[in-house]
Design a protein around this motif. Structure first.
Motif, PDB file in Angstrom:
ATOM      1  N   VAL A   1       3.395  14.260 -12.009  1.00  7.63           N
ATOM      2  CA  VAL A   1       3.721  14.391 -13.433  1.00  7.63           C
ATOM      3  C   VAL A   1       2.538  14.966 -14.201  1.00  7.63           C
ATOM      4  O   VAL A   1       2.698  15.840 -15.060  1.00  7.63           O
ATOM      5  CB  VAL A   1       4.154  13.032 -14.022  1.00  7.63           C
ATOM      6  N   LEU A   2       1.334  14.486 -13.907  1.00  7.84           N
ATOM      7  CA  LEU A   2       0.149  14.989 -14.605  1.00  7.84           C
ATOM      8  C   LEU A   2      -0.087  16.469 -14.340  1.00  7.84           C
ATOM      9  O   LEU A   2      -0.564  17.195 -15.212  1.00  7.84           O
ATOM     10  CB  LEU A   2      -1.084  14.177 -14.208  1.00  7.84           C
ATOM     11  N   LYS A   3       0.249  16.948 -13.164  1.00  3.89           N
ATOM     12  CA  LYS A   3       0.089  18.367 -12.859  1.00  3.89           C
ATOM     13  C   LYS A   3       1.072  19.225 -13.652  1.00  3.89           C
ATOM     14  O   LYS A   3       0.795  20.393 -13.934  1.00  3.89           O
ATOM     15  CB  LYS A   3       0.281  18.613 -11.359  1.00  3.89           C
ATOM     16  N   LEU A   4       2.223  18.658 -14.019  1.00  2.00           N
ATOM     17  CA  LEU A   4       3.232  19.412 -14.763  1.00  2.00           C
ATOM     18  C   LEU A   4       2.937  19.475 -16.261  1.00  2.00           C
ATOM     19  O   LEU A   4       3.476  20.326 -16.959  1.00  2.00           O
ATOM     20  CB  LEU A   4       4.619  18.790 -14.557  1.00  2.00           C
TER      21      LEU A   4
ATOM     22  N   GLN B   1       2.986   5.865  -3.055  1.00  2.00           N
ATOM     23  CA  GLN B   1       4.115   6.642  -3.591  1.00  2.00           C
ATOM     24  C   GLN B   1       4.027   6.723  -5.108  1.00  2.00           C
ATOM     25  O   GLN B   1       4.266   7.774  -5.715  1.00  2.00           O
ATOM     26  CB  GLN B   1       5.450   5.997  -3.183  1.00  2.00           C
ATOM     27  N   THR B   2       3.706   5.595  -5.742  1.00  2.00           N
ATOM     28  CA  THR B   2       3.606   5.562  -7.200  1.00  2.00           C
ATOM     29  C   THR B   2       2.497   6.492  -7.686  1.00  2.00           C
ATOM     30  O   THR B   2       2.691   7.256  -8.636  1.00  2.00           O
ATOM     31  CB  THR B   2       3.340   4.129  -7.681  1.00  2.00           C
ATOM     32  N   LEU B   3       1.349   6.426  -7.038  1.00  2.00           N
ATOM     33  CA  LEU B   3       0.236   7.296  -7.427  1.00  2.00           C
ATOM     34  C   LEU B   3       0.582   8.769  -7.237  1.00  2.00           C
ATOM     35  O   LEU B   3       0.237   9.600  -8.081  1.00  2.00           O
ATOM     36  CB  LEU B   3      -1.023   6.935  -6.644  1.00  2.00           C
TER      37      LEU B   3
ATOM     38  N   ASN C   1       0.827  -1.205   0.000  1.00  2.00           N
ATOM     39  CA  ASN C   1       0.000   0.000   0.000  1.00  2.00           C
ATOM     40  C   ASN C   1       0.860   1.254   0.000  1.00  2.00           C
ATOM     41  O   ASN C   1       0.531   2.246  -0.650  1.00  2.00           O
ATOM     42  CB  ASN C   1      -0.942   0.012   1.205  1.00  2.00           C
ATOM     43  N   SER C   2       1.967   1.214   0.723  1.00  2.69           N
ATOM     44  CA  SER C   2       2.876   2.357   0.765  1.00  2.69           C
ATOM     45  C   SER C   2       3.501   2.597  -0.609  1.00  2.69           C
ATOM     46  O   SER C   2       3.575   3.735  -1.074  1.00  2.69           O
ATOM     47  CB  SER C   2       3.973   2.116   1.801  1.00  2.69           C
ATOM     48  N   ASN C   3       3.949   1.510  -1.251  1.00  5.51           N
ATOM     49  CA  ASN C   3       4.536   1.636  -2.588  1.00  5.51           C
ATOM     50  C   ASN C   3       3.507   2.130  -3.597  1.00  5.51           C
ATOM     51  O   ASN C   3       3.815   2.948  -4.457  1.00  5.51           O
ATOM     52  CB  ASN C   3       5.119   0.304  -3.047  1.00  5.51           C
ATOM     53  N   LEU C   4       2.293   1.626  -3.484  1.00  9.31           N
ATOM     54  CA  LEU C   4       1.222   2.054  -4.382  1.00  9.31           C
ATOM     55  C   LEU C   4       0.926   3.536  -4.190  1.00  9.31           C
ATOM     56  O   LEU C   4       0.772   4.284  -5.163  1.00  9.31           O
ATOM     57  CB  LEU C   4      -0.038   1.224  -4.143  1.00  9.31           C
TER      58      LEU C   4
END
Length: 62
Positions: free
Chosen positions: A18-21, A10-12, A5-8
Motif C-alpha cells: 500500500v505504501l508503494k502505491l 503477510q500483514t507487513l 510470524n507468518s501472519n505478521l
C-alpha cells in the motif's frame, strides 16, 4: 508461534504494498482536502452548538 510470524509477515507485506502505491499530494490537492476537512469540522461544531442551545438554553427562556 510460527503461524503468528507468518501472519505478521503477510500483514507487513500488505502494508508495504500500500505504501508503494501512495504518492505525496500536490499543494492544490492538499489545500482542497484541508478546506473540506475544515468545513466538516465547522459543520459538526455548528450542529453541536444547535443541539446544546436547544437542550440547555431554550428551556431557561421558557
Amino acid at each position: 508461534m510460527k503461524e503468528f510470524n507468518s501472519n505478521l509477515g503477510q500483514t507487513l507485506k500488505s502494508y508495504i504494498r500500500v505504501l508503494k502505491l501512495t504518492k505525496k499530494p500536490s499543494r492544490e490537492e492538499f489545500l482542497t482536502i484541508a478546506k473540506v476537512a475544515g468545513l466538516g469540522i465547522l459543520a459538526i461544531g455548528f450542529v453541536g452548538f444547535i443541539i446544546y442551545a436547544l437542550l440547555v438554553e431554550v428551556p431557561r427562556m421558557v
